[in-house]
Motif scaffolding. Structure first.
Motif, PDB file in Angstrom:
ATOM      1  N   TYR A  96      21.169  67.285  53.510  1.00  0.00           N
ATOM      2  CA  TYR A  96      19.739  67.614  53.605  1.00  0.00           C
ATOM      3  C   TYR A  96      19.486  69.116  53.675  1.00  0.00           C
ATOM      4  O   TYR A  96      18.400  69.532  54.070  1.00  0.00           O
ATOM      5  CB  TYR A  96      19.121  66.892  54.810  1.00  0.00           C
ATOM      6  CG  TYR A  96      19.146  65.396  54.595  1.00  0.00           C
ATOM      7  CD1 TYR A  96      18.148  64.764  53.872  1.00  0.00           C
ATOM      8  CD2 TYR A  96      20.206  64.632  55.076  1.00  0.00           C
ATOM      9  CE1 TYR A  96      18.185  63.396  53.637  1.00  0.00           C
ATOM     10  CE2 TYR A  96      20.259  63.265  54.845  1.00  0.00           C
ATOM     11  CZ  TYR A  96      19.248  62.659  54.123  1.00  0.00           C
ATOM     12  OH  TYR A  96      19.296  61.308  53.878  1.00  0.00           O
ATOM     13  N   ASP A  97      20.460  69.923  53.241  1.00  0.00           N
ATOM     14  CA  ASP A  97      20.234  71.372  53.273  1.00  0.00           C
ATOM     15  C   ASP A  97      19.421  71.828  52.060  1.00  0.00           C
ATOM     16  O   ASP A  97      19.126  71.052  51.143  1.00  0.00           O
ATOM     17  CB  ASP A  97      21.547  72.144  53.436  1.00  0.00           C
ATOM     18  CG  ASP A  97      22.493  72.070  52.242  1.00  0.00           C
ATOM     19  OD1 ASP A  97      22.067  71.680  51.137  1.00  0.00           O
ATOM     20  OD2 ASP A  97      23.678  72.423  52.431  1.00  0.00           O
ATOM     21  N   GLY A  98      19.067  73.091  52.048  1.00  0.00           N
ATOM     22  CA  GLY A  98      18.238  73.639  50.990  1.00  0.00           C
ATOM     23  C   GLY A  98      18.876  73.564  49.614  1.00  0.00           C
ATOM     24  O   GLY A  98      18.181  73.359  48.608  1.00  0.00           O
ATOM     25  N   THR A  99      20.189  73.712  49.554  1.00  0.00           N
ATOM     26  CA  THR A  99      20.882  73.630  48.267  1.00  0.00           C
ATOM     27  C   THR A  99      20.760  72.231  47.683  1.00  0.00           C
ATOM     28  O   THR A  99      20.454  72.067  46.496  1.00  0.00           O
ATOM     29  CB  THR A  99      22.361  74.036  48.410  1.00  0.00           C
ATOM     30  OG1 THR A  99      22.431  75.409  48.831  1.00  0.00           O
ATOM     31  CG2 THR A  99      23.109  73.877  47.095  1.00  0.00           C
ATOM     32  N   VAL A 100      20.971  71.213  48.507  1.00  0.00           N
ATOM     33  CA  VAL A 100      20.862  69.837  48.015  1.00  0.00           C
ATOM     34  C   VAL A 100      19.427  69.548  47.579  1.00  0.00           C
ATOM     35  O   VAL A 100      19.210  68.910  46.540  1.00  0.00           O
ATOM     36  CB  VAL A 100      21.365  68.817  49.061  1.00  0.00           C
ATOM     37  CG1 VAL A 100      21.088  67.387  48.598  1.00  0.00           C
ATOM     38  CG2 VAL A 100      22.861  69.013  49.306  1.00  0.00           C
ATOM     39  N   GLU A 101      18.455  70.051  48.312  1.00  0.00           N
ATOM     40  CA  GLU A 101      17.056  69.853  47.905  1.00  0.00           C
ATOM     41  C   GLU A 101      16.789  70.501  46.543  1.00  0.00           C
ATOM     42  O   GLU A 101      16.103  69.923  45.692  1.00  0.00           O
ATOM     43  CB  GLU A 101      16.100  70.399  48.964  1.00  0.00           C
ATOM     44  CG  GLU A 101      16.165  69.682  50.298  1.00  0.00           C
ATOM     45  CD  GLU A 101      15.890  68.181  50.220  1.00  0.00           C
ATOM     46  OE1 GLU A 101      15.063  67.749  49.384  1.00  0.00           O
ATOM     47  OE2 GLU A 101      16.509  67.440  51.008  1.00  0.00           O
ATOM     48  N   GLU A 102      17.349  71.676  46.324  1.00  0.00           N
ATOM     49  CA  GLU A 102      17.178  72.348  45.026  1.00  0.00           C
ATOM     50  C   GLU A 102      17.910  71.581  43.924  1.00  0.00           C
ATOM     51  O   GLU A 102      17.414  71.474  42.795  1.00  0.00           O
ATOM     52  CB  GLU A 102      17.676  73.789  45.109  1.00  0.00           C
ATOM     53  CG  GLU A 102      17.325  74.612  43.904  1.00  0.00           C
ATOM     54  CD  GLU A 102      17.648  76.091  44.052  1.00  0.00           C
ATOM     55  OE1 GLU A 102      17.369  76.847  43.105  1.00  0.00           O
ATOM     56  OE2 GLU A 102      18.181  76.509  45.119  1.00  0.00           O
ATOM     57  N   LEU A 103      19.082  71.032  44.230  1.00  0.00           N
ATOM     58  CA  LEU A 103      19.821  70.216  43.256  1.00  0.00           C
ATOM     59  C   LEU A 103      19.047  68.951  42.897  1.00  0.00           C
ATOM     60  O   LEU A 103      19.061  68.513  41.737  1.00  0.00           O
ATOM     61  CB  LEU A 103      21.212  69.875  43.794  1.00  0.00           C
ATOM     62  CG  LEU A 103      22.203  71.035  43.813  1.00  0.00           C
ATOM     63  CD1 LEU A 103      23.352  70.754  44.764  1.00  0.00           C
ATOM     64  CD2 LEU A 103      22.701  71.333  42.405  1.00  0.00           C
ATOM     65  N   ILE A 104      18.369  68.364  43.866  1.00  0.00           N
ATOM     66  CA  ILE A 104      17.545  67.181  43.593  1.00  0.00           C
ATOM     67  C   ILE A 104      16.398  67.549  42.654  1.00  0.00           C
ATOM     68  O   ILE A 104      16.127  66.840  41.680  1.00  0.00           O
ATOM     69  CB  ILE A 104      17.026  66.559  44.902  1.00  0.00           C
ATOM     70  CG1 ILE A 104      18.182  65.846  45.615  1.00  0.00           C
ATOM     71  CG2 ILE A 104      15.859  65.602  44.645  1.00  0.00           C
ATOM     72  CD1 ILE A 104      17.842  65.359  47.005  1.00  0.00           C
ATOM     73  N   ARG A 105      15.736  68.647  42.927  1.00  0.00           N
ATOM     74  CA  ARG A 105      14.654  69.103  42.033  1.00  0.00           C
ATOM     75  C   ARG A 105      15.182  69.310  40.625  1.00  0.00           C
ATOM     76  O   ARG A 105      14.578  68.881  39.641  1.00  0.00           O
ATOM     77  CB  ARG A 105      14.046  70.391  42.570  1.00  0.00           C
ATOM     78  CG  ARG A 105      12.996  70.979  41.651  1.00  0.00           C
ATOM     79  CD  ARG A 105      12.500  72.323  42.139  1.00  0.00           C
ATOM     80  NE  ARG A 105      11.556  72.893  41.193  1.00  0.00           N
ATOM     81  CZ  ARG A 105      11.267  74.177  41.124  1.00  0.00           C
ATOM     82  NH1 ARG A 105      11.818  75.039  41.963  1.00  0.00           N
ATOM     83  NH2 ARG A 105      10.414  74.617  40.234  1.00  0.00           N
ATOM     84  N   LEU A 106      16.335  69.962  40.521  1.00  0.00           N
ATOM     85  CA  LEU A 106      16.946  70.222  39.216  1.00  0.00           C
ATOM     86  C   LEU A 106      17.278  68.912  38.504  1.00  0.00           C
ATOM     87  O   LEU A 106      16.978  68.743  37.315  1.00  0.00           O
ATOM     88  CB  LEU A 106      18.200  71.081  39.407  1.00  0.00           C
ATOM     89  CG  LEU A 106      19.014  71.428  38.171  1.00  0.00           C
ATOM     90  CD1 LEU A 106      18.178  72.148  37.135  1.00  0.00           C
ATOM     91  CD2 LEU A 106      20.215  72.280  38.579  1.00  0.00           C
TER      92      LEU A 106
END
Length: 148
Positions: A96-106
């Motif tokens: 649930y970190d910011g990187t995973v959130e950005e990967l989900i958006r991508l």
């Protein structure tokens, strides 16, 4: 065509397509090419790509952030090369970190919805994924409809 209009036409190809070739620089200066999938964010002039921490392209970008990204139309008549400076996110360390959130958006911007987001989140951490943000500083090529 004005220079701004030509740049916009070239960058439009980045929005239309989701696959291309990422070019990074090896230690000896020769190019290293990787076929990847991307999403382009025109408001930011940024190409985003999901990378794995242990790959050559990631090591190359950490050493030298200059990179190019090439896309071409299906008919091969139009192409764009976007040049820029790479910015790398931290490696995914928590589902649930910011990187995973950005990967989900991508992922959503390229593929739509995933069948199991919990599994995806865990895989991003397990695979040590991160996001390349290539800030487009210059583009060249042949836009759609030019000279054909």
């Amino acid at each position: 065509m004005t220079q701004d209009a030509e740049q916009n036409a070239l960058l439009a190809l980045l929005s239309e397509l989701h696959d291309g070739v990422l070019v990074t620089l090896k230690r000896d200066g020769r190019p290293q090419l990787s076929n990847v999938m991307h999403a382009y964010y025109p408001d930011e002039r940024v190409v985003r790509v999901s990378l794995t921490d242990d790959r050559a392209k990631t090591r190359n970008l950490r050493r030298d952030p200059r990179a190019s990204y090439h896309v071409t139309s299906d008919d091969r008549w139009a192409y764009t090369v976007a040049e820029g400076t790479a910015d790398l996110s931290p490696v995914a360390g928590d589902p649930y970190d910011g990187t995973v959130e950005e990967l989900i958006r991508l992922y959503r911007d390229i593929n739509g919805e995933h069948a199991d987001w919990d599994d995806y989140r865990a895989a991003m951490v397990r695979d040590r994924r991160l996001v390349l943000r290539l800030r487009v500083e210059r583009a060249y090529g042949i836009p759609r409809g030019a000279g054909a």
